[in-house]
Design a protein around this motif. Sequence first.
Motif, PDB file in Angstrom:
ATOM      1  N   THR A 206     -15.458  -7.910   0.040  1.00 13.67           N
ATOM      2  CA  THR A 206     -14.883  -6.691  -0.534  1.00 13.67           C
ATOM      3  C   THR A 206     -14.072  -5.909   0.488  1.00 13.67           C
ATOM      4  OG1 THR A 206     -16.813  -5.315  -0.065  1.00 13.67           O
ATOM      5  CG2 THR A 206     -16.777  -6.477  -2.194  1.00 13.67           C
ATOM      6  N   LEU A 207     -14.151  -6.283   1.771  1.00 16.69           N
ATOM      7  CA  LEU A 207     -13.375  -5.615   2.815  1.00 16.69           C
ATOM      8  C   LEU A 207     -12.074  -6.359   3.060  1.00 16.69           C
ATOM      9  CD1 LEU A 207     -16.036  -4.783   5.549  1.00 16.69           C
ATOM     10  CD2 LEU A 207     -15.117  -3.275   3.806  1.00 16.69           C
ATOM     11  N   VAL A 208     -11.007  -5.596   3.253  1.00 12.41           N
ATOM     12  CA  VAL A 208      -9.714  -6.177   3.600  1.00 12.41           C
ATOM     13  C   VAL A 208      -9.489  -5.874   5.079  1.00 12.41           C
ATOM     14  CG1 VAL A 208      -7.248  -6.158   3.141  1.00 12.41           C
ATOM     15  CG2 VAL A 208      -8.857  -5.852   1.253  1.00 12.41           C
ATOM     16  N   VAL A 209      -9.213  -6.923   5.846  1.00 12.96           N
ATOM     17  CA  VAL A 209      -9.063  -6.791   7.293  1.00 12.96           C
ATOM     18  C   VAL A 209      -7.741  -7.400   7.752  1.00 12.96           C
ATOM     19  CG1 VAL A 209     -11.573  -6.825   7.695  1.00 12.96           C
ATOM     20  CG2 VAL A 209     -10.284  -8.965   7.786  1.00 12.96           C
TER      21      VAL A 209
ATOM     22  N   THR B 286      -9.440  -7.182  -2.912  1.00 13.32           N
ATOM     23  CA  THR B 286      -8.889  -8.402  -2.325  1.00 13.32           C
ATOM     24  C   THR B 286      -7.604  -8.036  -1.609  1.00 13.32           C
ATOM     25  OG1 THR B 286      -7.472  -8.972  -4.207  1.00 13.32           O
ATOM     26  CG2 THR B 286      -9.750  -9.824  -4.255  1.00 13.32           C
ATOM     27  N   HIS B 287      -7.202  -8.892  -0.679  1.00 13.13           N
ATOM     28  CA  HIS B 287      -5.954  -8.606   0.024  1.00 13.13           C
ATOM     29  C   HIS B 287      -4.762  -8.658  -0.931  1.00 13.13           C
ATOM     30  CE1 HIS B 287      -6.240 -13.018   0.408  1.00 13.13           C
ATOM     31  NE2 HIS B 287      -4.928 -13.007   0.517  1.00 13.13           N
ATOM     32  N   GLU B 288      -4.846  -9.459  -1.993  1.00 10.26           N
ATOM     33  CA  GLU B 288      -3.770  -9.505  -2.977  1.00 10.26           C
ATOM     34  C   GLU B 288      -3.649  -8.168  -3.716  1.00 10.26           C
ATOM     35  OE1 GLU B 288      -6.255 -11.841  -2.930  1.00 10.26           O
ATOM     36  OE2 GLU B 288      -5.288 -13.785  -2.652  1.00 10.26           O
ATOM     37  N   ALA B 289      -4.798  -7.585  -4.098  1.00 14.78           N
ATOM     38  CA  ALA B 289      -4.793  -6.297  -4.799  1.00 14.78           C
ATOM     39  C   ALA B 289      -4.251  -5.197  -3.889  1.00 14.78           C
ATOM     40  CB  ALA B 289      -6.199  -5.945  -5.285  1.00 14.78           C
ATOM     41  N   LEU B 290      -4.599  -5.249  -2.612  1.00 19.88           N
ATOM     42  CA  LEU B 290      -4.083  -4.266  -1.657  1.00 19.88           C
ATOM     43  C   LEU B 290      -2.559  -4.393  -1.542  1.00 19.88           C
ATOM     44  CD1 LEU B 290      -4.508  -2.043   0.465  1.00 19.88           C
ATOM     45  CD2 LEU B 290      -4.808  -3.866   2.145  1.00 19.88           C
ATOM     46  N   ALA B 291      -2.071  -5.615  -1.420  1.00 24.19           N
ATOM     47  CA  ALA B 291      -0.625  -5.834  -1.301  1.00 24.19           C
ATOM     48  C   ALA B 291       0.099  -5.336  -2.550  1.00 24.19           C
ATOM     49  CB  ALA B 291      -0.333  -7.316  -1.072  1.00 24.19           C
ATOM     50  N   ALA B 292      -0.468  -5.579  -3.715  1.00 24.23           N
ATOM     51  CA  ALA B 292       0.151  -5.114  -4.955  1.00 24.23           C
ATOM     52  C   ALA B 292       0.209  -3.590  -5.002  1.00 24.23           C
ATOM     53  CB  ALA B 292      -0.612  -5.655  -6.161  1.00 24.23           C
ATOM     54  N   LYS B 293      -0.846  -2.920  -4.558  1.00 23.49           N
ATOM     55  CA  LYS B 293      -0.864  -1.450  -4.571  1.00 23.49           C
ATOM     56  C   LYS B 293       0.139  -0.892  -3.568  1.00 23.49           C
ATOM     57  CE  LYS B 293      -2.201   2.462  -6.048  1.00 23.49           C
ATOM     58  NZ  LYS B 293      -1.963   2.852  -7.427  1.00 23.49           N
ATOM     59  N   VAL B 294       0.201  -1.477  -2.370  1.00 20.22           N
ATOM     60  CA  VAL B 294       1.124  -0.990  -1.338  1.00 20.22           C
ATOM     61  C   VAL B 294       2.567  -1.096  -1.827  1.00 20.22           C
ATOM     62  CG1 VAL B 294       2.040  -1.457   0.973  1.00 20.22           C
ATOM     63  CG2 VAL B 294      -0.423  -1.320   0.615  1.00 20.22           C
ATOM     64  N   LYS B 295       2.879  -2.124  -2.592  1.00 18.11           N
ATOM     65  CA  LYS B 295       4.247  -2.280  -3.113  1.00 18.11           C
ATOM     66  C   LYS B 295       4.628  -1.124  -4.027  1.00 18.11           C
ATOM     67  CE  LYS B 295       4.636  -7.243  -2.728  1.00 18.11           C
ATOM     68  NZ  LYS B 295       4.714  -8.522  -3.426  1.00 18.11           N
ATOM     69  N   THR B 296       3.653  -0.475  -4.670  1.00 13.97           N
ATOM     70  CA  THR B 296       3.965   0.649  -5.556  1.00 13.97           C
ATOM     71  C   THR B 296       4.171   1.949  -4.784  1.00 13.97           C
ATOM     72  OG1 THR B 296       1.669   1.351  -5.967  1.00 13.97           O
ATOM     73  CG2 THR B 296       2.572  -0.385  -7.396  1.00 13.97           C
ATOM     74  N   LEU B 297       3.756   1.965  -3.519  1.00 19.72           N
ATOM     75  CA  LEU B 297       3.889   3.169  -2.694  1.00 19.72           C
ATOM     76  C   LEU B 297       5.223   3.122  -1.975  1.00 19.72           C
ATOM     77  CD1 LEU B 297       0.292   3.135  -1.178  1.00 19.72           C
ATOM     78  CD2 LEU B 297       1.087   4.403  -3.174  1.00 19.72           C
ATOM     79  N   THR B 298       6.236   3.708  -2.577  1.00 24.62           N
ATOM     80  CA  THR B 298       7.591   3.573  -2.052  1.00 24.62           C
ATOM     81  C   THR B 298       7.938   4.598  -0.986  1.00 24.62           C
ATOM     82  OG1 THR B 298       8.412   4.912  -3.875  1.00 24.62           O
ATOM     83  CG2 THR B 298       8.447   2.515  -4.162  1.00 24.62           C
ATOM     84  N   ALA B 299       7.223   5.705  -0.937  1.00 29.24           N
ATOM     85  CA  ALA B 299       7.532   6.735   0.060  1.00 29.24           C
ATOM     86  C   ALA B 299       7.148   6.241   1.449  1.00 29.24           C
ATOM     87  CB  ALA B 299       6.791   8.029  -0.267  1.00 29.24           C
ATOM     88  N   ARG B 300       8.037   6.450   2.388  1.00 30.18           N
ATOM     89  CA  ARG B 300       7.776   6.092   3.774  1.00 30.18           C
ATOM     90  C   ARG B 300       7.939   7.339   4.621  1.00 30.18           C
ATOM     91  NH1 ARG B 300       5.806   2.203   1.707  1.00 30.18           N
ATOM     92  NH2 ARG B 300       6.166   0.033   2.152  1.00 30.18           N
TER      93      ARG B 300
END
Length: 175
Positions: free
Chosen positions: A113-116, A151-165
Amino acid sequence: MGTALSSLTDEQLEAKFTDGDKDGSGALDAFELKGILEATLEGRTFGTEQIVDLMKKYDVNGDGVLGLEEFKNLAKEAETLGSPAALPEDIYELSFASEKLGFSVKNDINDATLVVVSKVKDAELVGQISPDDEIYAINGVPIAHQNSINTHEALAAKVKTLTARPLHVAFKKKA
């Protein structure tokens, strides 16, 4: 200065809720909640522990997100929150201005359950980020408290929705 959430009508709160529900799920995850709070209460930032506490306190049904009524209850008290607490010593935060973060992630071998961090790809990050450091929070939102990110896939999918940098990533040093 921003609008006090507690002074908004039910209709205005519903509009804030709908605007903040970026994925159209009908509920606010911690990323969306933080965005609404910081956009509405201009000049305020909400730290990792504050977001965790708010989600725990107002997520009455325990589904890991806030429905409209839960959000309305939170809005009544949002302005009374104190300043964010400092991060613990074993947690560090880095900011990323570009789309490429310079590291890859995986699920932890001992706790799926941890993403590293699996690999540091950007030479400038070597020595700052270590393999197996946990991805603790993104933009102040703790990953462990997001039911949908395990999962790391779920994290990557969420980060893609965060467009502000810049994107702010907190890492927890491996023990």
